[in-house]
Design a protein around this motif. Structure first.
Motif, PDB file in Angstrom:
ATOM      1  N   VAL A  40       0.849  -1.191   0.000  1.00  0.00           N
ATOM      2  CA  VAL A  40       0.000   0.000   0.000  1.00  0.00           C
ATOM      3  C   VAL A  40       0.884   1.240   0.000  1.00  0.00           C
ATOM      4  N   ASP A  41       0.633   2.132  -0.935  1.00  0.00           N
ATOM      5  CA  ASP A  41       1.328   3.415  -1.006  1.00  0.00           C
ATOM      6  C   ASP A  41       0.531   4.438  -0.209  1.00  0.00           C
ATOM      7  N   GLU A  42       1.104   4.926   0.882  1.00  0.00           N
ATOM      8  CA  GLU A  42       0.377   5.857   1.740  1.00  0.00           C
ATOM      9  C   GLU A  42       0.148   7.206   1.072  1.00  0.00           C
ATOM     10  N   ILE A  43       0.972   7.551   0.096  1.00  0.00           N
ATOM     11  CA  ILE A  43       0.826   8.850  -0.567  1.00  0.00           C
ATOM     12  C   ILE A  43      -0.338   8.818  -1.552  1.00  0.00           C
ATOM     13  N   THR A  44      -0.377   7.787  -2.392  1.00  0.00           N
ATOM     14  CA  THR A  44      -1.422   7.703  -3.420  1.00  0.00           C
ATOM     15  C   THR A  44      -2.600   6.836  -2.990  1.00  0.00           C
ATOM     16  N   ASN A  45      -2.470   6.119  -1.873  1.00  0.00           N
ATOM     17  CA  ASN A  45      -3.504   5.200  -1.391  1.00  0.00           C
ATOM     18  C   ASN A  45      -3.795   4.078  -2.381  1.00  0.00           C
ATOM     19  N   GLN A  46      -2.839   3.788  -3.252  1.00  0.00           N
ATOM     20  CA  GLN A  46      -2.982   2.684  -4.189  1.00  0.00           C
ATOM     21  C   GLN A  46      -2.319   1.440  -3.607  1.00  0.00           C
ATOM     22  N   SER A  47      -2.868   0.274  -3.946  1.00  0.00           N
ATOM     23  CA  SER A  47      -2.337  -0.980  -3.422  1.00  0.00           C
ATOM     24  C   SER A  47      -2.025  -1.935  -4.562  1.00  0.00           C
ATOM     25  N   THR A  48      -1.083  -2.832  -4.300  1.00  0.00           N
ATOM     26  CA  THR A  48      -0.674  -3.829  -5.275  1.00  0.00           C
ATOM     27  C   THR A  48      -0.654  -5.188  -4.601  1.00  0.00           C
ATOM     28  N   LEU A  49      -1.178  -6.200  -5.279  1.00  0.00           N
ATOM     29  CA  LEU A  49      -1.156  -7.565  -4.767  1.00  0.00           C
ATOM     30  C   LEU A  49       0.043  -8.283  -5.357  1.00  0.00           C
ATOM     31  N   ILE A  50       0.885  -8.842  -4.492  1.00  0.00           N
ATOM     32  CA  ILE A  50       2.096  -9.511  -4.956  1.00  0.00           C
ATOM     33  C   ILE A  50       2.200 -10.888  -4.323  1.00  0.00           C
ATOM     34  N   CYS A  51       3.002 -11.738  -4.965  1.00  0.00           N
ATOM     35  CA  CYS A  51       3.241 -13.067  -4.412  1.00  0.00           C
ATOM     36  C   CYS A  51       4.590 -13.595  -4.886  1.00  0.00           C
ATOM     37  N   SER A  52       5.565 -12.720  -5.020  1.00  0.00           N
ATOM     38  CA  SER A  52       6.899 -13.144  -5.438  1.00  0.00           C
ATOM     39  C   SER A  52       7.926 -12.157  -4.919  1.00  0.00           C
ATOM     40  N   ALA A  53       9.157 -12.637  -4.785  1.00  0.00           N
ATOM     41  CA  ALA A  53      10.231 -11.790  -4.284  1.00  0.00           C
ATOM     42  C   ALA A  53      10.537 -10.653  -5.248  1.00  0.00           C
ATOM     43  N   VAL A  54      10.420 -10.922  -6.544  1.00  0.00           N
ATOM     44  CA  VAL A  54      10.724  -9.881  -7.534  1.00  0.00           C
ATOM     45  C   VAL A  54       9.743  -8.725  -7.411  1.00  0.00           C
ATOM     46  N   ARG A  55       8.454  -9.020  -7.371  1.00  0.00           N
ATOM     47  CA  ARG A  55       7.455  -7.952  -7.250  1.00  0.00           C
ATOM     48  C   ARG A  55       7.560  -7.252  -5.909  1.00  0.00           C
ATOM     49  N   LEU A  56       7.972  -7.969  -4.876  1.00  0.00           N
ATOM     50  CA  LEU A  56       8.162  -7.336  -3.574  1.00  0.00           C
ATOM     51  C   LEU A  56       9.251  -6.278  -3.640  1.00  0.00           C
ATOM     52  N   MET A  57      10.374  -6.638  -4.244  1.00  0.00           N
ATOM     53  CA  MET A  57      11.475  -5.679  -4.350  1.00  0.00           C
ATOM     54  C   MET A  57      11.092  -4.484  -5.228  1.00  0.00           C
ATOM     55  N   GLU A  58      10.322  -4.736  -6.273  1.00  0.00           N
ATOM     56  CA  GLU A  58       9.898  -3.641  -7.145  1.00  0.00           C
ATOM     57  C   GLU A  58       8.926  -2.698  -6.441  1.00  0.00           C
ATOM     58  N   SER A  59       8.171  -3.220  -5.486  1.00  0.00           N
ATOM     59  CA  SER A  59       7.140  -2.420  -4.833  1.00  0.00           C
ATOM     60  C   SER A  59       7.669  -1.640  -3.636  1.00  0.00           C
ATOM     61  N   LEU A  60       8.807  -2.053  -3.075  1.00  0.00           N
ATOM     62  CA  LEU A  60       9.343  -1.383  -1.899  1.00  0.00           C
ATOM     63  C   LEU A  60      10.166  -0.167  -2.292  1.00  0.00           C
ATOM     64  N   ASP A  61      10.171   0.819  -1.430  1.00  0.00           N
ATOM     65  CA  ASP A  61      10.982   2.022  -1.633  1.00  0.00           C
ATOM     66  C   ASP A  61      12.348   1.774  -1.006  1.00  0.00           C
ATOM     67  N   LEU A  62      13.253   1.212  -1.799  1.00  0.00           N
ATOM     68  CA  LEU A  62      14.555   0.795  -1.286  1.00  0.00           C
ATOM     69  C   LEU A  62      15.537   1.949  -1.418  1.00  0.00           C
ATOM     70  N   THR A  63      15.636   2.746  -0.355  1.00  0.00           N
ATOM     71  CA  THR A  63      16.536   3.902  -0.379  1.00  0.00           C
ATOM     72  C   THR A  63      17.909   3.573   0.183  1.00  0.00           C
ATOM     73  N   SER A  64      18.021   2.505   0.966  1.00  0.00           N
ATOM     74  CA  SER A  64      19.310   2.169   1.574  1.00  0.00           C
ATOM     75  C   SER A  64      20.201   1.458   0.567  1.00  0.00           C
ATOM     76  N   ALA A  65      21.505   1.522   0.799  1.00  0.00           N
ATOM     77  CA  ALA A  65      22.463   0.858  -0.081  1.00  0.00           C
ATOM     78  C   ALA A  65      22.285  -0.650  -0.033  1.00  0.00           C
ATOM     79  N   VAL A  66      22.018  -1.194   1.148  1.00  0.00           N
ATOM     80  CA  VAL A  66      21.824  -2.633   1.294  1.00  0.00           C
ATOM     81  C   VAL A  66      20.577  -3.083   0.527  1.00  0.00           C
ATOM     82  N   GLY A  67      19.501  -2.302   0.627  1.00  0.00           N
ATOM     83  CA  GLY A  67      18.286  -2.646  -0.095  1.00  0.00           C
ATOM     84  C   GLY A  67      18.483  -2.659  -1.595  1.00  0.00           C
TER      85      GLY A  67
END
Length: 711
Positions: A40-67
């Motif tokens: 769920v994006d708190e800014i746009t209130n839009q949600s995405t249904l995922i069920c894989s590691a790839v889509r999870l990484m694409e959906s997260l806001d990975l700002t850290s170097a490790v992420g």
């Protein structure tokens, strides 16, 4: 330049903690019974249904170097294999925690890196005895017999643990699920026809809840069912299909009759799976419970094997397969259609209706169909801005001259269908529709190649290059219909089918009533397709269900109890001897804890254990039994033969040999292990995180400012 500096190589190692936290979000993706997640994006209130590691990484806001490193690692695995990402993500988290525990016991970083790396290399060598050749796999899946031939390794010595061929310990039985019927398909007389394979197909979901039944062909008194095999004696005889919601009626016009079945549905998997070189059975073994995709893939394998019989090829040609998601229909309507199925607007659908039963002249465009498009050799300098190339004619709009000129070219060559690899100018599409010319944009290169081979069309970059030799003939277009013959008119976009005589292209039409599941279904289909592709490419598979990981765990624990080095690694020989004596066991036990954590969560996710405590106890029991057996690999293969390695022991018939339908890819699995450990050790060896730019001021005013040293 203002900078903030944070020491990362403390005992608790912030980078490893971040890896562990990110990886924990994908824990429920492990195993066949995956749990869905909402992002769920708190800014746009839009949600995405995922069920894989790839889509999870694409959906997260990975700002850290490790992420970002974790995302790059998972994307690399996905790009190469399209499978193994969930295993990679989980092991990253498990081994990150294991390494942190080593740091807390004051184990030197060089010792952790060297011993863990060599330990994993030793595991990869050890599990080679579990590799099962594809040729034997398909033969055993089709025959269900156990042969006692001795197995010799590639080095000429007896296989690991002195076993016979590991695959010969397995017993697979053919079966047809209780929701399938065997239906013989009518033949097509036209050479190069869309439905040119006369096999028995299994109709998915036909007669829900009924027992498996063999449907005899009309007027055929000789076809008899063989109990247990679901194959009729006349399986190779073509018969006319009279009742099936998966096939439409034949067209009445001469041009339509040329196509055989109107929609070219290949809706069910082949019941005579041995007839397609055992690929149907292999697809089931690699499906990990994904029934919808496996039925589609069985149909694709049967069709492609029918076309490739003359060449003897056993590969699945991914270049001849595309997908199309159709919203508004139940998932049971998913099927495979010959040709290219795509979504079009209602206006384009009106043009397609005008094309009914008419041969089309087709043009292929290898680029964008816009006024400003230039191919790679003529890209303009990025720092030059063109204000005006030529004056507009009086009273005309910008681009009108180009639109008129291009549409005149198409009409002069009597082009009906234009397939464009890139984007298409919206105004040009509208002008073409007014002239009864169908323009489809964003078409994959493989689709263009397929239509080029089938129609004789040659792709051009610009319409100004068009000549008579570039035009193809013999294509047709129609609105796609569901398996019961009804046209689909759901939503703003309508599915359309474009095909040509003899085209090898197949479209997996994935239907769902939930728009949020469209991407999920497409990902699942491609994952299974690439599993089969890589299995054939590797020429071997692993037993699944945690069998390989259990052998790794047993092997590492045995190494940890042995004195000396775990291998002949050069780096290990250069380490101080007292380091190996003191730390080798600790590091190997940490590596083993990752495998054990993997197996425990796998048991919980597959409902074979009610808690992690129960799962840990179950794994320990299997380890003890494997050690008592004297040959862990023999114990594992025997358990796999009986229906699964990690069985609870409370089965109603523990001595019964059941169907085993779970296999894993060899290269994808081992590469996921290596990538996971490489990422963990890379983060371990970083000693600082230096932050520059405006974020430095944010950190200065945050509660984390005490962890940083500002430069």
């Amino acid at each position: 330049l203002p900078m903030a500096f944070r020491d990362a190589n403390a005992r608790r190692h912030i980078g490893l903690q971040q890896l562990s936290a990110l990886a924990s979000t994908g824990r429920t993706f492990l195993g066949p019974m995956k749990s869905h997640k909402f992002i769920v994006d708190e800014i746009t209130n839009q949600s995405t249904l995922i069920c894989s590691a790839v889509r999870l990484m694409e959906s997260l806001d990975l700002t850290s170097a490790v992420g970002q490193l974790l995302n790059e690692t998972i994307q690399a695995q996905n790009k190469e294999f399209k499978t193994g990402m969930s295993t990679l993500l989980f092991l990253v988290g498990a081994w990150s925690n294991a390494v942190v525990e080593c740091l807390q016991q004051n184990v030197p970083v060089p010792a952790i890196v060297s011993v863990m790396s060599e330990g994993l290399n030793s595991c990869c060598e050890r599990v080679q005895c579990l590799q099962m050749p594809i040729h034997d796999v398909k033969k055993e899946l089709c025959s269900g017999r156990v042969r006692p031939e001795a197995f010799e390794s590639k080095t000429g010595q007896a296989g690991c643990d002195g076993l016979t061929n590991p695959w010969n310990l397995l017993c697979f039985q053919r079966d047809i699920s209780a929701t399938e019927e065997v239906i013989p398909i009518n033949s097509c007389s036209h050479q190069g026809d869309d439905c040119n394979f006369n096999k028995l197909l299994v109709s998915p979901l036909a007669g829900f809840g009924s027992e498996a039944s063999v449907v005899k062909a009309v007027g055929d008194r000789s076809s008899s069912a063989l109990p247990g095999s679901a194959v009729t004696a006349s399986s190779c005889i073509a018969r006319k299909l009279t009742h099936s919601r998966h096939f439409g009626t034949l067209g009445k016009s001469p041009f339509a009759s040329q196509r055989g079945n109107v929609q070219g549905h290949l809706s069910g998997p082949s019941a005579d799976l041995c007839g397609c070189c055992g690929l149907g059975h292999l697809a089931v073994a690699l499906s990990h419970g994904n029934q919808t995709s496996v039925k589609l893939l069985q149909s694709i394998a049967a069709y492609q094997q029918e076309r490739a019989e003359c060449s003897g090829s056993s590969q699945v040609n991914i270049a001849e397969i595309v997908t199309c998601c159709v919203l508004g229909l139940p998932e049971s309507y998913s099927c495979v259609s010959t040709g290219f199925v795509t979504l079009v607007s209602p206006e384009q659908a009106a043009v397609i209706k005008h094309f009914a039963d008419k041969p089309l002249r087709v043009l292929l465009m290898d680029g964008d169909l816009t006024e400003g498009y230039r191919h790679l050799g003529f890209n303009r300098p990025p720092n030059v801005r063109t204000i005006l190339e030529r004056p507009n004619p009086p009273g005309g709009r910008a681009g009108d001259a180009w639109l008129s000129r291009m549409s005149d070219i198409l009409m002069s060559f009597e082009v009906n269908l234009v397939l464009v690899k890139g984007n298409v100018c919206k105004n040009f599409t509208e002008r073409c529709m007014a002239s009864r010319i169908l323009v489809i944009g964003c078409v994959a290169r493989d689709v263009l190649c397929a239509f080029g081979a089938a129609t004789g069309a040659q792709a051009v970059t610009y319409l100004s290059q068009l000549d008579a030799s570039s035009i193809g003939n013999g294509a047709w277009a129609e609105l796609w219909k569901s398996g019961d013959g009804r046209a689909v008119g759901l939503g703003e976009l309508l599915p359309a089918r474009i095909s040509a005589a003899g085209i090898p292209l197949l479209t997996a039409v994935l239907t769902t009533a939930l728009p949020c599941k469209a991407q999920l279904l497409e990902d699942q289909f491609w994952t299974l397709l690439y599993r089969l592709h890589h299995a054939l490419k590797d020429g071997k598979v692993f037993p699944g269900g945690g069998a390989v990981e259990l052998l790794c765990l047993s092997h590492i624990q045995a190494l940890a109890e042995q004195p000396g080095q775990p291998g002949n690694d050069k780096v290990l020989r250069e380490l101080p001897s007292h380091w190996l004596a003191e730390y080798k066991s600790i590091v190997l036990q940490a590596l083993a804890s990752g495998w054990k954590r993997y197996l425990s969560v796998l048991l919980c996710n597959t409902a074979k254990a009610s808690s992690e405590l129960e799962a840990d106890a179950s794994v320990d029991r299997h380890l003890q039994k494997a050690a008592a057996c004297g040959s862990p690999s023999a114990y594992i293969l025997e358990g796999f033969r009986r229906g699964g390695v990690l069985r609870s022991g409370s089965e109603p018939f523990p001595g019964l040999v059941t169907d085993v339908k779970v296999c894993d890819n060899v290269a994808a699995k081992t590469e996921a292990w290596r990538r996971a450990l490489d990422l963990v050790l890379l983060v371990l060896q970083t000693d600082a995180e230096i932050i520059t730019g405006p974020r430095r001021n944010q950190i200065l005013n945050s509660p984390l400012s005490s962890e940083f040293m500002f430069l």
